[in-house]
Design an enzyme around this catalytic site. Structure first.
Site, PDB file in Angstrom:
ATOM      1  N   HIS A  62      27.975  26.075  48.509  1.00 26.72           N
ATOM      2  CA  HIS A  62      26.663  26.020  47.843  1.00 26.72           C
ATOM      3  C   HIS A  62      26.704  25.155  46.585  1.00 26.72           C
ATOM      4  CE1 HIS A  62      24.251  28.859  50.176  1.00 26.72           C
ATOM      5  NE2 HIS A  62      25.345  29.564  50.367  1.00 26.72           N
ATOM      6  N   ASP A  65      29.810  32.915  48.728  1.00 30.30           N
ATOM      7  CA  ASP A  65      29.275  33.135  50.081  1.00 30.30           C
ATOM      8  C   ASP A  65      29.149  31.839  50.875  1.00 30.30           C
ATOM      9  OD1 ASP A  65      27.375  32.418  48.093  1.00 30.30           O
ATOM     10  OD2 ASP A  65      25.765  32.824  49.534  1.00 30.30           O
ATOM     11  N   GLU A  66      29.099  32.011  52.183  1.00 28.58           N
ATOM     12  CA  GLU A  66      28.662  30.958  53.108  1.00 28.58           C
ATOM     13  C   GLU A  66      29.370  29.611  52.934  1.00 28.58           C
ATOM     14  OE1 GLU A  66      24.153  32.280  54.202  1.00 28.58           O
ATOM     15  OE2 GLU A  66      24.378  31.010  52.446  1.00 28.58           O
ATOM     16  N   ASN A  67      30.662  29.634  52.724  1.00 27.00           N
ATOM     17  CA  ASN A  67      31.430  28.397  52.783  1.00 27.00           C
ATOM     18  C   ASN A  67      31.703  28.123  54.256  1.00 27.00           C
ATOM     19  OD1 ASN A  67      33.395  26.434  52.773  1.00 27.00           O
ATOM     20  ND2 ASN A  67      34.992  27.784  51.964  1.00 27.00           N
TER      21      ASN A  67
END
Lengths: 674, 674
Positions: A253, A316-318
């Protein structure tokens, strides 16, 4: 005498129907309420004194409370500004505080509030407790035809959870200082105590960084908070007993960081600020020392700027794509026996954790950061759910729940309200339960802009606030909705714009025409739910217009909710509701013709014309159903076919909004089909 | 085909009735407009490029313009943020700027705007001119049932006066940063270019002062602008091509300064912040050197902080009492041959003028500072009137007019609109006229708070802005009102709150009940005028509630204005308006019963009940009059007596508000009496 009679009547009403004595209009419901007899009547001479040893922030707070009472009642109170000298025993309202509160996790926020017919006593250990109590006091204000008063009552109150938060994403769309300030005021009004400030994203880096100025200079389109503005907001929050947790989301992100510092990414640049929504590839390179040198200096600055013990690192969300494609990173992993991207992120987190520890901070991050090698003082913010949270607790990790509180997903209030960080059937031991600190509502900002963000946060977040503050067994949905209407109205006094900006947006949508018909439609439609707004062929960017009907429509459309309830009650035997249902359906049936005229004057609303037509047709079908039920007739085959087809059509969304009364009409139709 | 037909019809309407081609919906009216045939249709691919050599502030400005167009139309434009690279020849709208503008007095603000059916060209000497032109472009946007477009048109425009200002008093009530920002945006929308910021008063010192910190620490109740906030606002104004003139009002109006520095006053302290309204005694001591030492250091700081060439020193309403009563001052005057307080103030002003000159500033002040010994570069702001201004001009002093633009006095828009800094019958020579730089609307803040301040400024100030910008002969009041409605609506997009906050205030006043009846009343009442609000036995303080009906009611109540016009036209022979008048009177007659119910639920509005009753009775009388006129009957003696009595009663104010349709009903009654 008239007044006395009215009072008697009022008490009757109070006990019998409109008000449950256990909750009055209070939201969150206090731990313990004992309602007495009579009232404390507010007069032109009302005043407040403050005793004991509070932090001095209590004086402006109490002054604001005085102004709010004065503003609502039009009473000219004699007191100007409360100060250390406001200690008269003769004051109508006496606030006693034992010690200054620390705006930190686990500080005492309890209070007791006693309203007598001639005196109000508010006692607390810390001034934070007194602030919570003053908000309760404000919610107690009622009136009859000639006076304003508070009911005689005794309240003992304290929060169920110590971490009661709201996260605002100021990155996907920037949220100016005044948006944050008014939401801090609203948070205090419903006893929330953590403002989680999401400050970096693919779409924007929102903080002035003196150490690495290209972060805000190149990563924000000029929309960032200066140090001075951040300090202003920090002081504003502290003055309301609210902690501020900054979040810098890493290692993923992070596109906006790399516009200025591409050498820290896991793939070569150049980078530009992301304009689309989604999960993107750019990720910090965790295998080079430059990354940690950078973060050491970066967090040194940010840890000084933000006073709370906790620093949120996202995590998050790598998606790992840049890592997979970078040969050097792959070589590093081989060399060091790192088997997965997950393990590589663990290494990154450990290094970051060490930096934060060095600067006196504890780490908080999303589920993904939970790894056995991290210290036990970290906090896990769970977007995964109560089970993930329970698992963390069992391993001795503190956690807060956000799953179920994603207010950007346009779900109804009761869904969030009944979602519990520690559900009644939790298998955790009492000791383990203590690791669950509370929760946070999360306002992700793909589809909100300053103009409508309040309408996604409020009033639903007030119901979530009750979940975090009130005893577990406070779960009466109808009573919550009753009080929520009241609180929603009261939040306007603090600058919350959900009601007034919807009116404004409708004016704009009708090109300053008559909004009545559009308003009637908007009251029963909602934006499509979860992440489906991306699925209708409209490609959204950060700079797209967020001024359409879907942006003016609100979650949990109140008129639709009321109608669904009406139909349920009717079908459960309350036949007397038929007239009410008929009136409502008739209004909707007749609305289409009026709205069609408006639509002709305003191309921007043309996209919702089919919804208006469907509302008309549904209403006709509903009216026909009622008539059939009345006559105890069975519908004809043709009618059933046509109606089923209509119901199917009416479930479709248009302009990414959907009608929220289809299920209710369907229930009526099913009844007549029986 | 339908569209084409509609267009034809539209053009017809345009030329024949609703729109005067010379003004379209433009406000202020440009110097020269030539309307062509056809339209530029706005599509999903609309984009802007900027050529030439502008200041870089034009890129965010043009980006905001793009967003406003997108927000109004719901069109998804492909362009994200305009930058130095946005120079494509293929763009739909091409802006060409010769040179960066200086945000200073007399900078060139002219522009030419050409809308073709396939291209828009905006040309200007400076980027300030381009900004003014972009606002014109936004006002040109229209639509039919299926598209948004701008009419093909050629505009050449420049301002009549170089100084077009709005003063906001941020002292009597503090106005937070966002209030100032949204008003700067609104100013830019109507081409105002001077924000005069009244920053010190008896009731508050509103600027952080690093040299003398007790000024803001003890003089502001914590409500002041930090240096960082001031710089933020200065940048915000500069980005919109608006000058900022700070005012520190001395030697009178200065109680708040003396709370921290009593030794500078002309009478011994201690002092406390003034909470009342009026003219007060505390005044700087002009006979001691400490005063000038203080001001030297003070203005050094403030002259660095504020970049404009001008520094406003107020200078008004020094009542001289402290000077008269101070023996040392009297002795000083005797010693130095100073014969009057006026002369003493001249001495003071000369010293201050020298300090300002030293720090590179020119002085501006109210009428009182005009004294022959002061340098010719000062500017006189006249609250006295055009004659005082003309006198100053004849002496070679520059001046601006504020008399007639005191928007706190609740006077109607057309009164301000027709007030001219250089009236058509001015006796000044052309050369002398040049000394009249323009004017300023002044928003004094006794009776406004952040919640309702916009409703006193807007929309009336837009009409004043036209007076300052447009040619002298633009004086069509009806056309101004038509365009003003439109601009008022458009200002909402910039955050102006007058419309939405009135709705909010009415909700609060009805305790979140049905506002319809109250709204109907509020639409025909206004706060009492000039300074009479002080005359009704209600003693106002700075901390009094400003949330009553009088605070929600607005100047120039639109429904009342429309009704008065209707009656005038009817009496001038338009007999067909009778039905409209009848419908309106019937609505008002029936409103009282409904409003009475609301009043029973909300003590705060009880005070206006007599107005509602009077509206009912007036409407009845009006209806009876129409009936008599219809039947060509003379009224009976009793009826005349009763009606005269009613008209007398209906002229009374209640809750410091008054009915604005009495004169119209009186005209009807007089007609039937004839």
């Amino acid at each position: 005498m008239k007044r006395l009679l009215y009072f008697a009547l009022f008490i009757l009403i109070l006990v019998s129907t409109t008000m449950t004595p256990q909750t009055l209009n209070l939201l969150p419901v206090p731990e313990k309420i004992t309602l007495g007899e009579g009232n404390f009547v507010l007069t032109h001479s009302f005043d407040i004194s403050i005793k004991g040893n509070p932090d001095k922030r209590i004086y402006p707070y109490a002054t604001r409370v005085l102004r709010r009472l004065s503003g609502r009642t039009g009473l000219f109170f004699p007191q100007d500004f409360l100060t250390e000298k406001s200690i008269e025993d003769t004051a109508d309202c006496i606030i006693s505080v034992e010690q200054p509160g620390k705006v930190l996790l686990n500080e005492d926020e309890s209070y007791s509030l006693q309203v007598f017919s001639n005196k109000i006593l508010l006692k607390s250990k810390t001034d934070l407790g007194a602030m919570r109590g003053m908000e309760t006091l404000l919610q107690l204000l009622q009136n009859d035809d000639s006076a304003y008063f508070l009911p005689v009552v005794s309240i003992d109150d304290k929060p169920r959870f110590p971490w009661r938060g709201l996260m605002i994403d100021a990155c996907r769309h920037f949220m100016p200082v005044e948006v944050i300030k008014r939401n801090l005021d609203a948070m205090a009004a419903v006893k929330l105590n953590v403002f989680h400030w999401h400050l970096s994203e693919d779409q924007g880096f929102r903080v002035e960084c003196k150490t690495f100025p290209k972060l805000h200079q190149l990563g924000s389109d000029g929309m960032f908070y200066t140090h001075a503005q951040i300090k202003e907001i920090l002081a504003y929050a502290e003055d309301r007993g609210i902690r501020v947790i900054p979040e810098f989301d890493i290692p993923g992100h992070s596109t906006s960081w790399f516009v200025g510092y591409p050498e820290l990414a896991s793939a070569p640049g150049p980078y530009t600020i992301e304009r689309r929504w989604g999960v993107f590839d750019p990720t910090f390179n965790p295998t080079i020392e430059e990354t940690y040198k950078f973060f050491d200096a970066f967090f040194k600055e940010m840890c000084e700027l933000f006073p709370d013990e906790y620093m949120h690192i996202g995590g998050d969300e790598n998606n790992g794509k840049q890592w997979n494609q970078n040969e050097k990173i792959q070589a590093f992993m081989k060399e060091n026996g790192i088997k997965s991207n997950h393990d590589l992120q663990t290494l990154f987190n450990k290094r970051i954790s060490a930096i934060l520890t060095k600067y006196g901070k504890k780490m908080i991050g999303w589920d993904e950061i939970l790894q056995p090698e991290l210290p036990k003082n970290i906090v896990i913010q769970s977007w995964r759910g109560t089970e993930a949270l329970a698992k963390a607790a069992q391993q001795g990790y503190m956690g807060i729940l956000s799953n179920g509180y994603y207010i950007d997903l346009i779900q109804p209030t009761d869904y969030h309200y009944l979602n519990d960080p520690v559900p009644a059937d939790s298998k955790l031991s009492d000791d383990e339960k203590k690791f669950v600190l509370g929760g946070e509502a999360t306002m992700w900002a793909e589809f909100v802009v300053p103009e409508n963000v309040d309408s996604r946060i409020w009033p639903r977040t007030a119901a979530i606030a009750e979940r975090f503050w009130s005893p577990q067994n406070v779960r009466d949905v109808d009573d919550m909705y009753r009080r929520l209407d009241r609180v929603n109205f009261q939040l306007e006094e603090l600058g919350i714009t959900n009601t007034k900006n919807q009116e404004m947006m409708l004016r704009r949508l009708t090109n300053n025409g008559d909004c009545t018909a559009l308003n009637i439609l908007v009251d029963v439609i909602e934006p499509v739910k979860i992440y489906t707004r991306h699925n209708y062929g409209v490609k959204y960017y950060s700079y797209s217009p967020y001024t359409r009907v879907v942006d003016a429509a609100v979650p949990d459309a109140p008129e639709a909710r009321k109608f669904r309830k009406l139909v349920d009650e009717f079908l459960n035997g309350k036949k007397e509701l038929k007239n009410k249902i008929t009136a409502q359906l008739t209004l909707w049936r007749n609305n289409h013709e009026k709205l069609a005229k408006t639509i002709n004057l305003s191309p921007i609303i043309k996209e919702i014309e089919p919804l208006s037509l469907n509302l008309k047709l549904l209403s006709e079908a509903g009216l026909e159903t009622l008539s059939l039920l009345d006559k105890k007739q069975k519908p004809k085959e043709d009618w059933i076919k046509a109606t089923d087809k209509l119901l199917l059509e009416a479930k479709k969304s248009y302009g990414q909004t959907e009608l929220m009364i289809v299920s209710a009409v369907e229930k009526l139709v099913n009844e007549v089909k029986k």
